[in-house]
Design an enzyme around this catalytic site. Structure first.
Site, PDB file in Angstrom:
ATOM      1  N   HIS A 160      -3.192 -17.824 -47.890  1.00 37.61           N
ATOM      2  CA  HIS A 160      -2.106 -17.057 -47.278  1.00 37.61           C
ATOM      3  C   HIS A 160      -1.769 -15.927 -48.242  1.00 37.61           C
ATOM      4  O   HIS A 160      -1.642 -16.150 -49.449  1.00 37.61           O
ATOM      5  CB  HIS A 160      -0.890 -17.957 -47.051  1.00 37.61           C
TER       6      HIS A 160
ATOM      7  N   ARG B 164       5.594  -9.899 -42.453  1.00 32.92           N
ATOM      8  CA  ARG B 164       4.725  -8.727 -42.305  1.00 32.92           C
ATOM      9  C   ARG B 164       4.648  -8.292 -40.849  1.00 32.92           C
ATOM     10  O   ARG B 164       4.566  -7.100 -40.557  1.00 32.92           O
ATOM     11  CB  ARG B 164       3.336  -9.034 -42.850  1.00 32.92           C
TER      12      ARG B 164
END
Length: 587
Positions: free
Chosen positions: A243, A265
């Site tokens: 990740h 994001r």
């Protein structure tokens, strides 16, 4: 003085290992489909609903619920995100059944997900996807799902073996079928063999052999290590997902490596280098919303450029979106960062790629069956659905979809499985002997060995790989294996002997670390989560293959098998013809 070893023996009909989304859904579906009177046993290394990775899910659950989205689009995103390596039949069932399962979660299990002002399920943006399809409960989705599942299972007449650590899959004498599973009852230290007609393994992956990792420390690849020793084929074992945004809070806190979720994001969060400049558009036209593998490599590449010893990672910034808005939408993330001394809403937070999910696993068919009769695998223990890269939001969908599938399959198979099978007593004795080895040695510091393994895997088999680095890594793994072989544990008490379990954890991690490295050396191209700097090209998608690892005795072998394009081939699409061309072009 040799330790006296007794094995308690216990029988059931259906045995389910693990209490994450896969295990708990398997219980509920097996109850619905199995014949009346079927005895179901749930065994878990920790406490039901309180351990494992599903409850740690933050972002959400991918499901195509209309508004321009379709199962076909979800499927194509999954195939393209996995760089054409997924088992397409499994990927299709994942996307199709996610629609069914999210309704089941709401209407039967009792989950409350966030909704729009109009009353529809709210779906947020996740990277690598062509639609906003991620259903969620704020940024703490996993807790909502597991708490409701736990309530359902605890209220049912299911036998519950908590704090029971599975240490061996015990086959029949001919090795063709599963007879049962050997456990250690952690509360007493006693061994327990549980025979069952059907066994489902949903113990989860957990790549905690890396310096930076997100899963809880008790997730140590035990299921895959057991499957390997049992001779089952494992696919895609080189595919470790990092990740991009693991919290970097210092070397001496467990908060380091925990995830700052994808939705940050997706909502417009920016990644900044030491100079305060965005950098992701240098690596991909999608910037911060590229897939996890691309963003992880971008951050890692920037880390290698930096010569500032005070800064190890890069930074994520959300303040431009409005601090109050960030605090409202991402309250869990804001609190997590505040606990570690960062202000996510108004400042910057240092992040590093962190080992998060394992795409590899046991070879299964779309009904969760394995090559061993009576053994089923679901969730992160199963390979195939994600190929080389998992889309954010597909993980909890995968575990709940295939947990239910496995439960249904076992329930139906119970109707033709008449009797329990006799175990191979030699394999049973060998598994007990293996578990007891450390008591013959002088007590040692097992955690030092774990740190050495984490450094080796991060440095030599991490985000970006080379043949020379991985061969060096194999040497380091072999040295750590030798050190573990002479490492000992105090035998004065077996009850809750945590050092013993640290030793067993290390044994599993070492076995799977070797397989990851060997599989990564076998793949001489770069696909998804696997990136080789000495073989940076992806290769011809039409000639895609996946790696398969098998172990016979002490001999580990690697082979390749061609991907079967059962639904769509590279260059084709199954999206509706009226979709905009930018969304239908197959990559």
């Amino acid at each position: 003085m040799p330790l006296k070893i007794d094995i308690d023996r216990h029988d059931t009909d259906i045995l389910i290992l693990g209490s994450g989304g896969a295990g708990l859904f398997a219980v509920l579906h097996a109850q619905q489909t199995a014949p009346v009177g079927t005895k179901i046993t749930l065994a878990v290394k920790g406490l039901i609903g309180k351990c494992g990775c599903t409850r740690m899910v933050q972002g959400g659950y991918n499901v195509a619920l209309g508004n321009g989205d379709t199962v076909e689009r979800h499927f194509m995103d999954t195939i393209q995100g996995g760089k054409w390596l997924p088992n397409q039949d499994m990927a299709w069932k994942l996307c199709e059944q996610a629609v069914v399962r999210v309704r089941e979660l709401e209407n039967e299990i009792g989950c409350f997900f966030d909704r729009t002002p109009e009353g529809q399920l709210h779906q947020k943006a996740f990277a690598g996807q062509t639609a906003d399809r991620t259903v969620h409960k704020g940024d703490l989705t996993g807790i909502e799902i597991i708490n409701r599942l736990m309530e359902q299972v605890l209220s049912r007449p299911v036998e519950k073996l908590q704090e029971h650590r599975a240490i061996g899959l015990i086959p029949t004498r001919d090795g063709a079928s599963i007879a049962g599973v050997l456990f250690i009852d952690m509360r007493t230290g006693r061994f327990r063999l549980v025979r069952a007609k059907c066994v489902m393994m949903g113990t989860g992956g957990g790549p905690t052999m890396y310096k930076y990792h997100t899963p809880s420390g008790d997730k140590t690849m035990d299921g895959l290590a057991m499957a390997l020793r049992a001779g089952l084929p494992l696919r895609d074992m080189e595919m470790v997902q990092f990740h991009p945004t693991g919290l970097l809070a210092g070397d001496y806190t467990r908060m380091t490596g925990t995830v700052l979720e994808e939705g940050l994001r997706g909502a417009g969060g920016q990644l900044l280098n030491a100079s305060g400049n965005r950098f992701m558009f240098e690596y991909d036209q999608r910037g911060e919303r590229a897939t996890r593998d691309v963003v992880s490599r971008g951050i890692y590449a920037e880390m290698r450029k930096s010569n500032n010893p005070e800064q190890k990672g890069m930074f994520i910034s959300m303040s431009h979106l409005g601090p109050e808005n960030v605090r409202k939408k991402f309250s869990g993330m804001v609190k997590r960062c505040a606990d570690s001394g960062f202000d996510l809403a108004a400042g910057k937070v240092e992040v590093v790629p962190t080992a998060h999910y394992f795409m590899g696993g046991v070879v299964v068919d779309p009904d969760a069956r394995t090559a061993m009769e009576g053994l089923y695998v679901a969730g992160e223990d199963a390979g195939g659905a994600h190929g080389s890269n998992r889309l954010g939001g597909n993980g909890v969908a995968n575990s709940t979809v295939y947990g239910g599938v496995a439960g249904d399959t076992m329930g139906m198979d119970m109707r033709r499985t008449r009797s329990l099978r006799d175990p191979d007593e030699e394999v049973l004795a060998a598994e007990v002997e293996r578990a007891m080895r450390p008591f013959a040695n002088k007590p040692s510091n097992i955690q030092e060995l774990r740190h050495k393994l984490q450094e080796a895997m991060w440095e030599d088999v991490g985000v970006m790989r080379t043949g020379d680095g991985m061969r060096r890594g194999l040497g380091r793994i072999a040295e750590i294996r030798d050190e573990l072989a002479v490492a000992g544990v105090d035998p004065s008490s077996l009850a809750f002997n945590l050092t013993w379990h640290d030793w067993l954890n290390m044994a599993s991690l070492i076995d799977i670390s070797e397989v990851i490295t060997r599989a990564a050396l076998e793949r001489e191209n770069s696909r998804g989560a696997h990136f080789r700097e000495d073989f940076p090209e992806a290769g011809d998608m039409n000639d895609s293959y996946f790696t398969v690892a098998r172990k016979a005795g002490d001999e580990l072998s690697l082979s390749r098998e061609d991907v079967q394009f059962t639904i769509v081939r590279p260059g084709e699409t199954i999206l509706p013809e009226d979709e905009p061309e930018t969304l239908v072009a197959a990559q």
